[in-house]
Scaffold this active site. Sequence first.
Site, short mmCIF file in Angstrom:
data_model
loop_
_atom_site.label_atom_id
_atom_site.label_comp_id
_atom_site.label_asym_id
_atom_site.label_seq_id
_atom_site.Cartn_x
_atom_site.Cartn_y
_atom_site.Cartn_z
N HIS A 170 0.89 11.21 -3.95
CA HIS A 170 0.83 10.33 -2.77
C HIS A 170 -0.27 10.84 -1.85
CE1 HIS A 170 1.95 8.38 0.97
NE2 HIS A 170 2.63 7.51 0.24
N GLY A 199 0.77 3.14 6.27
CA GLY A 199 1.40 3.45 7.54
C GLY A 199 0.60 2.99 8.75
N GLU A 246 -0.44 11.26 1.23
CA GLU A 246 -0.01 12.23 2.25
C GLU A 246 0.07 13.63 1.65
OE1 GLU A 246 3.49 10.13 3.49
OE2 GLU A 246 2.24 8.59 4.42
N GLU A 299 -3.03 2.57 -3.65
CA GLU A 299 -2.73 2.61 -2.22
C GLU A 299 -3.98 3.03 -1.45
OE1 GLU A 299 1.73 3.23 -1.50
OE2 GLU A 299 0.86 5.20 -1.75
N LYS A 343 9.93 8.81 2.40
CA LYS A 343 9.23 9.97 3.00
C LYS A 343 10.25 10.93 3.61
CE LYS A 343 5.43 6.83 3.77
NZ LYS A 343 4.09 6.62 4.28
N SER A 380 1.27 -0.73 3.90
CA SER A 380 1.70 -1.68 4.94
C SER A 380 2.26 -2.98 4.37
CB SER A 380 0.55 -1.95 5.92
OG SER A 380 0.18 -0.75 6.59
N ASN A 406 9.79 4.27 -0.72
CA ASN A 406 9.42 5.67 -0.47
C ASN A 406 9.85 6.01 0.96
OD1 ASN A 406 8.29 8.18 -0.15
ND2 ASN A 406 6.18 7.42 0.04
C1 PEP Z 1 3.63 4.68 1.15
O1 PEP Z 1 4.23 5.57 1.72
O2 PEP Z 1 3.36 4.79 -0.04
C2 PEP Z 1 3.23 3.49 1.91
C3 PEP Z 1 2.58 2.55 1.30
O3 PEP Z 1 3.58 3.47 3.25
P1 PEP Z 1 3.57 2.17 4.18
O4 PEP Z 1 4.24 1.06 3.42
O5 PEP Z 1 4.31 2.57 5.41
O6 PEP Z 1 2.13 1.83 4.46
#
Ligand code: PEP
Length: 273
Positions: free
Chosen positions: A99, A177, A101, A171, A15, A216, A13
């Site tokens: 997601h 992040g 975000e 998640e 972003k 992460s 992803n």
């Molecule tokens: C994500 O954007 O779904 C995500 C898990 O980000 P990150 O791996 O940076 O934590």
Amino acid sequence: MGERVRTPLVVANWKMHKTRAQAASFVQAVLARLASVRGVEIVICPPFTALETVGRMLLGSPVRLGAQNLHWESQGAFTGEVSAGMLVDLGCAYVIVGHSERRRMFCDTDERVRRKVRAAFDAGLIPILCVGETLEERQAGQTESRVTAQVAEGTLDLSGEEVGRLVIAYEPVWAIGTGYAASGQEACRVNGLIREFLRQRFGSFGEGTRIQYGGSVTSRNAEEFLSQPEVDGALVGGASLDPEEFVGIVQAAAGAVAPQPGDERPNSSYDPA
Ligand code: PEP
């Protein structure tokens, strides 16, 4: 470890990162190595602006194209939005829905997420339904109820057969992040709860749903997650921007599973016309 029932799925992803030139140089750097990996399905989700560029480069490879969002209507006066049909037209096979975000910053309520999941299936896309609790919800002991409610709403309009093809990404919001990943054991526990919910509501169709972990994930901790029996892959944000990191995560996924027959699925859905 033994053979898996479900083929793990590793999703990048990106972003709001990478111009078309940067996206192309990433794909050029990783494609040969990703294409030689067996036993893992791989998806790259660039921003809308780079979908066509990346789609053309993935054509004929086993790596699939995905988008990061969609609107639930098929067309209309929705300035700035993109429909499922438009994503299919660009060669997308997957789309990320809900997601955290988007839930936090762009009003993706459970209700909107439900409609987006339905719209994705109606157009022939596989939705990657993101669910997860905030830090406050975790601290209040609401992880199970929040995650289950998100899965319940997101799957409300689906048939059992569709649930069997759905991808869910667990998640935890506090792990996205931040550099603070959950433990492999905890990811496996929550994914197990999601699986149990799906079994109860959709019977054996729930066995087919792939339930990823995201938050992460890096090449260093990937194996901890991907070797868990209830973790069917990873949704990767930050680490997916770096070619070496992303290849490392995919290789960790491959190392955690035995190759299975029928792994090779060339991506031929893109129509460059
Ligand atoms: C994500 O954007 O779904 C995500 C898990 O980000 P990150 O791996 O940076 O934590």
